[in-house]
Design a protein around this motif. Structure first.
Motif: not given
Length: 257
Positions: A15-16, A38-43, A51-53, A64-65
């Motif tokens: 999930a992106l 499995r999450v990839v966070a983008v900001g 912090a979220v990673v 990942a992020g």
């Protein structure tokens, strides 16, 4: 036969989550991880992404992020390519990026228009198509965009934001109709008045009071209120759902005077 709870599982999916470092996007990112993705966070801000990673990696070291300004389409494309290369595919895309400015319509300048549309609509469309190409090639995928109750109503002092969110609604339906036969579902979630930092800081006391009075449930939304709808739309439980915008608004749009 698959059990009811298993149909909501995101185990094995990548999930992106764009906008996943704060507010609603962050809560959805954490909710997806709890559901097995499995999450990839983008900001945009590296410290918030880190912090979220860190929180995601408490249960999945592969999370990942990326700190990216997705309004810059070159940066957006590079990020999507990097995530696809690293994880092999993107099964779920969440577009939770957004910005607003409150002022009378006649006071907005061209710069305001470009800034709000670039983030709220332009980046959402091109994130959807950049990620969508890979989904279409595999014949499966789920795209979820955070719309707004402003996708259905007109609110004072938010002309540009409202225009952008009506655009998100149209984009959701157009892509859903175009891509359904190729295995990709496109839906949206329309939050009501959720007290994110964006709302808390930009809404004045009178506006908050009016919003609360108009909400039948008698409270503002919490970011975690959006997670269930997002997991549903991302999971196999919604395999026959596309082109929909789910209102999570405490009854605001359903209420009359």
């Amino acid at each position: 036969m698959t059990g009811a709870l298993e149909r909501f599982s995101l185990t094995g999916k990548v999930a992106l989550v764009i906008g996943g470092s704060s507010g609603i996007g962050r809560e959805i990112a954490l909710g997806f991880r709890e559901s097995g993705a499995r999450v990839v966070a983008v900001g945009k801000t590296k410290a918030k992404v880190d912090a979220v990673v860190d929180a995601l990696r408490e249960t999945d070291t592969g999370s990942a992020g990326h700190a990216v300004d997705v309004a810059d389409l070159a940066e957006l494309r590079r990020m999507v390519d990097a995530v696809t290369t690293e994880h092999g595919r993107i099964d779920i895309l969440v577009n939770s990026q957004g910005t607003t400015t409150l002022k009378p319509a006649e006071d907005f300048a061209p710069g305001d228009y470009c800034r709000i549309m670039d983030v709220n609509l332009r980046s959402v469309f091109f994130a959807s198509t950049e990620v969508g190409r890979g989904m279409l090639s595999r014949g499966q995928g789920s795209i979820i965009t955070i719309a707004s109750i402003a996708s259905f109503l007109g609110f004072q002092n938010t002309a540009l934001y409202t225009m952008s969110k009506w655009g998100v609604l149209g984009m959701t339906q157009a892509l859903a109709a175009e891509w359904a036969g190729r295995g990709v579902r496109v839906n949206a979630i329309a939050p009501g008045f959720v007290m994110t930092v964006l709302n808390r800081d930009k809404m004045g006391a009178e506006r908050k009071e009016n919003a609360l009075r108009r909400t039948p449930m008698g409270r503002f939304g919490k970011t975690e209120d959006l997670v269930g709808a997002a997991v549903f739309l991302a999971s196999d439980s919604s395999s026959y759902v596309t082109g929909e915008t789910i209102r999570v608004d405490g009854g605001y749009c359903a209420a009359g005077l």
